[in-house]
Design a protein around this motif. Structure first.
Motif, short mmCIF file in Angstrom:
data_model
loop_
_atom_site.label_atom_id
_atom_site.label_comp_id
_atom_site.label_asym_id
_atom_site.label_seq_id
_atom_site.Cartn_x
_atom_site.Cartn_y
_atom_site.Cartn_z
N HIS A 217 43.59 43.70 43.50
CA HIS A 217 44.19 43.31 42.18
C HIS A 217 45.84 43.53 42.21
CE1 HIS A 217 39.76 44.18 41.28
NE2 HIS A 217 40.20 43.21 40.00
N ILE A 218 46.31 42.33 41.49
CA ILE A 218 47.75 42.48 41.28
C ILE A 218 48.07 43.67 40.24
CG2 ILE A 218 49.85 41.51 40.63
CD1 ILE A 218 48.63 38.86 42.19
N LYS A 219 47.38 43.20 39.05
CA LYS A 219 47.39 44.18 38.05
C LYS A 219 46.04 44.92 38.12
CE LYS A 219 47.77 44.72 32.92
NZ LYS A 219 48.12 43.91 31.66
N PRO A 220 45.97 46.08 38.13
CA PRO A 220 44.53 46.97 38.49
C PRO A 220 43.59 46.67 37.41
CG PRO A 220 46.19 48.33 38.82
CD PRO A 220 47.02 47.12 38.26
N THR A 251 57.27 38.80 44.95
CA THR A 251 58.03 38.13 44.06
C THR A 251 57.46 37.22 43.09
OG1 THR A 251 59.17 36.95 45.29
CG2 THR A 251 60.15 38.92 45.09
N ASP A 252 57.96 36.52 42.16
CA ASP A 252 57.38 35.28 41.47
C ASP A 252 57.31 34.21 42.30
OD1 ASP A 252 57.70 36.95 39.35
OD2 ASP A 252 58.81 35.80 38.07
N ASP A 253 58.32 33.96 43.27
CA ASP A 253 58.22 32.96 44.26
C ASP A 253 57.61 33.38 45.52
OD1 ASP A 253 60.10 34.61 45.29
OD2 ASP A 253 61.68 33.30 45.65
N HIS A 286 44.30 25.64 46.09
CA HIS A 286 44.51 25.18 44.59
C HIS A 286 45.48 26.23 43.72
CE1 HIS A 286 41.11 22.83 45.64
NE2 HIS A 286 40.36 23.80 45.66
N ASN A 287 46.37 25.68 42.91
CA ASN A 287 47.29 26.22 42.16
C ASN A 287 46.80 27.53 41.33
OD1 ASN A 287 49.31 24.88 43.52
ND2 ASN A 287 49.45 23.30 41.99
N LEU A 288 45.62 27.03 40.65
CA LEU A 288 44.83 28.01 39.66
C LEU A 288 44.39 29.10 40.37
CD1 LEU A 288 42.96 25.40 37.56
CD2 LEU A 288 45.19 26.55 36.95
N ASP A 289 44.30 29.03 41.57
CA ASP A 289 44.02 30.26 42.28
C ASP A 289 45.05 31.13 42.96
OD1 ASP A 289 41.35 29.79 41.96
OD2 ASP A 289 40.86 28.64 43.83
N GLN A 290 46.26 30.39 42.80
CA GLN A 290 47.47 31.34 43.36
C GLN A 290 48.12 32.45 42.63
OE1 GLN A 290 50.52 28.43 44.50
NE2 GLN A 290 49.02 27.41 45.94
N PRO A 291 48.70 33.19 43.01
CA PRO A 291 48.95 34.70 42.37
C PRO A 291 50.03 34.29 40.91
CG PRO A 291 49.41 35.26 44.48
CD PRO A 291 49.11 33.61 44.43
N SER A 292 49.41 34.79 39.83
CA SER A 292 50.13 34.23 38.51
C SER A 292 51.44 35.11 38.46
CB SER A 292 49.06 34.88 37.25
OG SER A 292 49.89 34.93 36.29
N ALA A 293 52.33 34.62 38.03
CA ALA A 293 53.56 35.15 37.83
C ALA A 293 53.55 36.20 36.88
CB ALA A 293 54.61 33.99 37.39
N ASP A 294 52.76 35.99 35.76
CA ASP A 294 52.74 37.15 34.78
C ASP A 294 52.06 38.38 35.52
OD1 ASP A 294 53.58 35.61 32.77
OD2 ASP A 294 51.41 35.07 32.04
N LEU A 296 52.26 39.19 38.68
CA LEU A 296 53.06 39.71 39.74
C LEU A 296 54.20 40.48 39.08
CD1 LEU A 296 53.21 36.44 41.98
CD2 LEU A 296 52.42 38.69 42.58
N GLN A 297 54.69 40.01 37.60
CA GLN A 297 55.76 40.58 37.21
C GLN A 297 55.51 42.00 36.63
OE1 GLN A 297 57.13 37.92 34.09
NE2 GLN A 297 57.83 36.31 35.87
#
Length: 306
Positions: A217-220, A251-253, A286-294, A296-297
């Motif tokens: 999880h990025i955000k637990p 990072t976001d990118d 698929h873009n919808l499956d890629q890590p969300s910037a929100d 990640l931030q």
């Protein structure tokens, strides 16, 4: 609304009805075709084999995936409807003999499963053919489908009142909204979906040895992070540990950052610093499956020890 009635094994149903899991895997050993009959969130009902021609429960459709047998067990365990890996494997291999040690099987992931008591079983629709092997879809826009779904909703209401756990959305104009499943996807489904989205390769290293790959999880989840693919990364186990402890972030990118704290605290980390500043080597198609910037931030600000 369109829903599906799938034919299932009696033992599978009774085992899961006894354990009452939060999600289940409706697997098929020989399945090689995508399941596109119903939309995400639509009801998927269980019908037992003849002569038990009844609808006995169901769940809500999350995703249909093709997963290696070993990953299917690691992700879902007894939610596959078997008590042990050996028992589960035997159920598969009797149909897949001679096809290797770890064949790929079809997995239909369902959330919020429900199981009716014997007295509440629903007779199959009058147009159900004896030749149906896998299942059949129905629509609440038609009288037969509407009648079945009305009976299901009545029993779900009884379950809600009796158990105080199952929550169904407020009714819509006619037959009720489909359940909002995004917030209810479980840990097992999360692991399976993330692993599939990353095609069994670590996002950072491209490692493909399945036993050492973990859905992070990025955000637990403990911090209200959802079990969604866009809140996940498939990571090698050591990378997962560093990411969770804040010694690494993305990072976001989609570039890797490695904290100086590894060197300061452990006087080590040469292998990991080699990835610093590098682009992720593997991302979902698929873009919808890629890590969300929100998400990640959030990780950069709340977890990372930069």
């Amino acid at each position: 609304m369109k829903f599906y009635i799938g034919v299932t094994d009696d033992d599978w149903f009774h085992f899961l009805a006894q354990h009452q899991p939060d999600e289940v895997n409706f697997w098929r050993p020989r399945d090689k075709s995508d399941f596109k009959v119903i939309q995400e969130g639509a009801p998927f009902l269980f019908k037992l084999h003849s002569p038990n021609n009844y609808i006995v429960g169901g769940g809500f459709f999350v995703r249909h995936l093709f997963l290696p047998l070993s990953l299917t067990w690691d992700a879902f365990g007894i939610k596959n409807g078997a008590a042990t890996y050996d028992g589960f494997r035997q159920s598969i291999m009797k149909f897949r003999e001679g096809e290797g040690l770890n064949p790929t099987i079809g997995s239909t992931i369902l959330t919020e499963p429900f199981f009716f008591d014997r007295k509440d079983w629903i007779p199959i629709p009058k147009n159900w053919s004896k030749n149906i092997v896998k299942g059949k879809s129905y629509s609440t826009e038609e009288s037969i489908g509407a009648n079945v779904w009305d009976q299901v909703q009545e029993r779900l209401g009884d379950l809600d009142r009796r158990e105080g756990e199952l929550v169904i959305n407020e009714p819509g104009v006619q037959y009720g909204k489909m359940i909002e499943i995004r917030s209810r996807i479980g840990q097992s489904a999360f692991r399976a979906m993330v692993t599939d989205a990353y095609k069994y390769r670590c996002a950072i290293t491209k490692e493909k040895t399945l036993p050492v790959l973990e859905a992070a999880h990025i955000k637990p989840y403990s911090n209200s992070g959802p079990n969604l693919t866009k809140n996940g990364l498939l990571l090698r186990s050591d990378m997962h540990i560093l990411f969770d402890k804040g010694y690494m972030t993305v990072t976001d990118d989609h570039r890797v950052e490695v904290s100086q704290r590894i060197r300061e605290e452990y006087e080590n980390g040469k292998e990991y610093y080699a990835y610093h500043g590098k682009q992720l080597q593997n991302l979902p198609e698929h873009n919808l499956d890629q890590p969300s910037a929100d998400y990640l931030q959030w990780h950069q600000q709340e977890i990372y020890l930069g």
